[in-house]
Design a protein around this motif. Sequence first.
Motif, short mmCIF file in Angstrom:
data_model
loop_
_atom_site.label_atom_id
_atom_site.label_comp_id
_atom_site.label_asym_id
_atom_site.label_seq_id
_atom_site.Cartn_x
_atom_site.Cartn_y
_atom_site.Cartn_z
N UNK A 198 5.32 -10.78 38.90
CA UNK A 198 6.75 -10.54 38.68
C UNK A 198 7.50 -10.98 39.92
N UNK A 199 8.81 -10.95 39.83
CA UNK A 199 9.63 -11.31 40.98
C UNK A 199 10.00 -10.06 41.77
N UNK A 200 10.57 -10.27 42.94
CA UNK A 200 10.95 -9.16 43.80
C UNK A 200 11.98 -8.25 43.14
N UNK A 201 12.86 -8.83 42.32
CA UNK A 201 13.92 -8.06 41.68
C UNK A 201 14.01 -8.29 40.18
N UNK A 202 13.04 -9.00 39.61
CA UNK A 202 13.15 -9.43 38.22
C UNK A 202 11.77 -9.56 37.60
N UNK A 203 11.75 -9.61 36.28
CA UNK A 203 10.56 -10.06 35.57
C UNK A 203 10.68 -11.55 35.29
N UNK A 204 9.55 -12.20 35.01
CA UNK A 204 9.53 -13.65 34.82
C UNK A 204 9.01 -14.01 33.44
N UNK B 42 4.91 -14.27 29.08
CA UNK B 42 5.24 -13.42 30.21
C UNK B 42 3.97 -12.71 30.68
N UNK B 43 3.82 -12.48 31.97
CA UNK B 43 2.61 -11.82 32.46
C UNK B 43 2.39 -10.47 31.78
N UNK B 44 1.13 -10.10 31.55
CA UNK B 44 0.83 -8.82 30.91
C UNK B 44 1.05 -7.65 31.86
N UNK B 45 1.22 -6.48 31.28
CA UNK B 45 1.46 -5.28 32.09
C UNK B 45 0.31 -5.04 33.05
N UNK B 46 -0.93 -5.34 32.61
CA UNK B 46 -2.07 -5.07 33.50
C UNK B 46 -2.17 -6.05 34.66
N UNK C 99 9.88 -4.04 32.80
CA UNK C 99 11.32 -4.09 32.85
C UNK C 99 11.97 -3.69 31.53
N UNK C 100 13.04 -2.93 31.61
CA UNK C 100 13.82 -2.58 30.42
C UNK C 100 14.40 -3.85 29.80
N UNK C 101 14.92 -4.72 30.65
CA UNK C 101 15.47 -5.98 30.13
C UNK C 101 14.35 -6.89 29.62
N UNK C 102 13.20 -6.87 30.27
CA UNK C 102 12.03 -7.62 29.78
C UNK C 102 11.72 -7.24 28.34
N UNK C 103 11.66 -5.94 28.06
CA UNK C 103 11.35 -5.49 26.71
C UNK C 103 12.46 -5.89 25.74
N UNK C 104 13.71 -5.79 26.19
CA UNK C 104 14.83 -6.17 25.33
C UNK C 104 14.75 -7.65 24.97
N UNK D 153 16.61 -9.33 34.44
CA UNK D 153 16.81 -8.03 35.11
C UNK D 153 18.07 -7.40 34.55
N UNK D 154 18.26 -6.13 34.88
CA UNK D 154 19.44 -5.41 34.39
C UNK D 154 20.72 -6.09 34.83
N UNK D 155 20.81 -6.46 36.09
CA UNK D 155 22.07 -7.00 36.60
C UNK D 155 22.25 -8.49 36.31
N UNK D 156 21.14 -9.20 36.05
CA UNK D 156 21.23 -10.64 35.83
C UNK D 156 21.11 -11.04 34.36
#
Length: 289
Positions: free
Chosen positions: A185-191, A201-205, A211-216, A248-251
């Motif tokens: 993942x990124x420092x402030x985001x999912x990828x 997208x990379x798996x949770x494991x 990320x909430x936005x990742x799931x959305x 991410x939430x803000x982006x």
Amino acid sequence: MPVAVNIDGRLYGRDEARVSVFDHGFLFGEGVYEVLRTYGGRPFLYPEHMRRLRASAARIALECPLDDDQLLVRIRETMTAAALEGEAYVRILLTRGVGEIVYDPQACPTPTIVIIVKPHVDPAPDALAQGVRIALASVVRNHPGSVDPAIKSNNLLNNALAMQQALREGAAEALMENHRGELCECAQSNIFFVRGGVLLTPPVDAGLLVGVTRQFVLEVAAAVGVPAEERTLRREDLATVDEAFLTSTTKAIVPVVQVGDARIGPGVPGPITRRLMAGFEAAIPARLA
């Protein structure tokens, strides 16, 4: 910049807000947080953020003394005090609270709840239209057996070090690998990546914050007919993907056109990224508090 801070139910301006130096959130980084943003003055994906806040807190044996409705009242009071002209950035911090300088949680009988409200800042139009370049960080993401990245912890040194590298390189974000050399993942985001029309997208494991936005975005992908899957990826896979974006939430969704020295696809935001950005915008009104 208009800012309002709510500390345990009391409102303060930016310059008056204070937390005790004996708060274990300050002393030991014992705390968790969430960041929300508003659309039309209403918090977006509020129940999802609250579920993650409580899950993070449970992982460090910390209980939030307010229920979701009570916390939403405090958020709205703080937003009113901030008197913003546009949308709000809302940061909720829950810490162990004030106590003696010991590791025993029993030393802190009352958690601290801080809410910070300030203006939300959207990504620059050029970033959305042309995409951004991100760094490939040399800092490895925390091992899940050490400080689990699934805890959205106030202790962000791992992320901060990676992001500082990105800033030195003039990049917009820092993509991190895990202890196995997998993209995480990124420092402030999912990828996210796109390859052959499939969203990856990379798996949770892999050891990432879910990320909430990742799931959305995964929900949006299903709604607009883009197949998606979690997939283990490494840096050599960057040469094989057609598109990339971070979330991410803000982006929300920001296209990525280069990772380190690797150009992504043709070096411009791709059609599936654009399709998901449009689907994201269309789905927002139904998920506001």
